[in-house]
Design a protein around this motif. Structure first.
Motif, short mmCIF file in Angstrom:
data_model
loop_
_atom_site.label_atom_id
_atom_site.label_comp_id
_atom_site.label_asym_id
_atom_site.label_seq_id
_atom_site.Cartn_x
_atom_site.Cartn_y
_atom_site.Cartn_z
N GLY A 6 0.95 -8.59 12.08
CA GLY A 6 0.02 -8.55 10.96
C GLY A 6 -0.81 -7.29 10.92
O GLY A 6 -1.68 -7.14 10.06
N SER A 7 -0.52 -6.34 11.80
CA SER A 7 -1.23 -5.06 11.81
C SER A 7 -0.46 -4.06 10.95
O SER A 7 0.76 -3.95 11.05
N HIS A 8 -1.20 -3.33 10.10
CA HIS A 8 -0.55 -2.42 9.16
C HIS A 8 -0.92 -0.96 9.40
O HIS A 8 -0.74 -0.12 8.51
N GLU A 9 -1.44 -0.64 10.57
CA GLU A 9 -1.94 0.71 10.83
C GLU A 9 -0.84 1.77 10.66
O GLU A 9 -1.08 2.83 10.08
N THR A 10 0.33 1.49 11.18
CA THR A 10 1.42 2.48 11.08
C THR A 10 1.83 2.71 9.63
O THR A 10 2.04 3.85 9.21
N LEU A 11 1.97 1.63 8.86
CA LEU A 11 2.36 1.78 7.46
C LEU A 11 1.25 2.42 6.63
O LEU A 11 1.54 3.11 5.65
N PHE A 12 -0.01 2.22 7.01
CA PHE A 12 -1.10 2.89 6.30
C PHE A 12 -1.01 4.41 6.52
O PHE A 12 -1.22 5.20 5.60
N ALA A 13 -0.71 4.80 7.77
CA ALA A 13 -0.56 6.23 8.06
C ALA A 13 0.64 6.79 7.31
O ALA A 13 0.59 7.89 6.76
N LYS A 14 1.73 6.03 7.28
CA LYS A 14 2.93 6.45 6.54
C LYS A 14 2.63 6.58 5.05
O LYS A 14 3.15 7.46 4.36
N SER A 15 1.77 5.68 4.54
CA SER A 15 1.41 5.72 3.12
C SER A 15 0.74 7.04 2.76
O SER A 15 1.01 7.61 1.69
N VAL B 250 0.84 -1.20 0.00
CA VAL B 250 0.00 0.00 0.00
C VAL B 250 0.87 1.25 0.00
O VAL B 250 0.59 2.23 -0.70
N ASN B 251 1.96 1.21 0.77
CA ASN B 251 2.89 2.34 0.83
C ASN B 251 3.48 2.63 -0.55
O ASN B 251 3.54 3.77 -1.01
N ALA B 252 3.93 1.57 -1.22
CA ALA B 252 4.52 1.73 -2.56
C ALA B 252 3.48 2.27 -3.54
O ALA B 252 3.78 3.16 -4.37
N ALA B 253 2.24 1.76 -3.46
CA ALA B 253 1.18 2.21 -4.36
C ALA B 253 0.87 3.69 -4.14
O ALA B 253 0.61 4.44 -5.10
N VAL C 96 11.63 1.37 -1.45
CA VAL C 96 10.73 1.31 -0.30
C VAL C 96 10.23 -0.11 -0.09
O VAL C 96 10.21 -0.62 1.04
N MET C 97 9.83 -0.76 -1.18
CA MET C 97 9.35 -2.14 -1.08
C MET C 97 10.45 -3.08 -0.60
O MET C 97 10.23 -3.95 0.25
N ILE C 98 11.68 -2.90 -1.13
CA ILE C 98 12.78 -3.77 -0.75
C ILE C 98 13.16 -3.56 0.71
O ILE C 98 13.32 -4.51 1.48
N TYR C 99 13.28 -2.28 1.10
CA TYR C 99 13.72 -1.93 2.45
C TYR C 99 12.70 -2.37 3.50
O TYR C 99 13.02 -3.11 4.44
#
Length: 242
Positions: free
Chosen positions: A139-148, A20-23, A173-176
């Motif tokens: 399995g929670s992605h809340e932080t990365l969704f906010a970063k996205s 989601v971040n990459a997108a 970003v995806m690799i890291y």
């Protein structure tokens, strides 16, 4: 934050947050390209200065998470030596020039600059580290969704200023973040709250340095300092062994 609440459950969709971040970066970059001719240079300059100051503030706030100042100093110094010896920044810029030569008709260096600047801004920092760990461990992605959301907005401005190189920053970003997420389960015994705080503190200093570079106040080789982020973890592992 849920990474440290004792939850051991993982999700089979551990990469969702990173994808989601990459997108978001790609979408924001495409919008920015469409606005390249629609935003006057004086507005771009002012917006970039505003974001630069915000990046410095975010970096300072993250840096204050560190509780052991001496450890941060040692990690920054040693990490910079390692990065300088490896020539990380030169390699990143070389990769940008290679991609530019292959995919871009422009030869003014803007593509490489956009790729390097955006990659460092999106990859370095507490949200990238903690968010990836959170995805891998719980399995929670809340932080990365906010970063996205933040990265998507930033990529609009970056792409309108630097060009198409910003879009390709989605790859590092995806690799890291993907590597941190997938490796989190193996490093799980070492990922204590104190270690994350120290890693975030070092990362915060690098974020502040990115903001300084964006303001063109100085030229800091941030890429060569990247190993410093992971040295608090190495230090903790060594201490546990002895």
């Amino acid at each position: 934050m849920s990474v440290f609440n004792g939850t051991d459950e993982t999700s089979e969709h551990t990469m969702t947050g990173t994808l989601v971040n990459a997108a978001a970066i790609i979408a924001g970059g495409l919008i920015g390209l469409c606005l390249q001719k629609g935003i006057q240079e004086r507005f771009k300059a002012t917006i970039m200065q505003a974001i630069s100051l915000t990046v410095i503030l975010i970096g300072i706030r993250s840096a204050l998470n560190a509780s052991d100042l001496l450890e941060v100093i040692v990690c920054m110094a040693l990490g910079s030596l390692i990065g300088e010896a490896m020539g990380i920044e030169d390699r990143i810029e070389a990769m940008g020039r290679l991609v530019e030569k292959r995919y871009s008709r422009s030869s003014n260096g803007g593509f490489a600059r956009g790729l390097v600047t955006a990659s460092l801004v999106f990859c370095v920092g507490s949200m990238a580290i903690v968010g990836s760990l959170e995805s891998g461990l719980t399995g929670s992605h809340e932080t990365l969704f906010a970063k996205s959301l933040l990265d998507g907005i930033t990529s609009v401005v970056f792409a309108s200023t630097f060009g198409s190189g910003v879009i390709f920053s989605a790859v590092p970003v995806m690799i890291y973040q993907g590597a941190i997420t997938l490796g989190a389960s193996m490093l799980k015994p070492f990922l204590t709250g104190d270690v994350i705080a120290q890693m975030s503190g070092v990362g915060g200093l690098l974020i502040a340095a990115i903001g300084i570079n964006m303001l063109e106040v100085a030229r800091i080789k941030i890429g060569n300092m990247l190993p410093a982020i992971f040295l608090p973890l190495v230090y903790f592992m060594v201490v546990q062994l002895f």
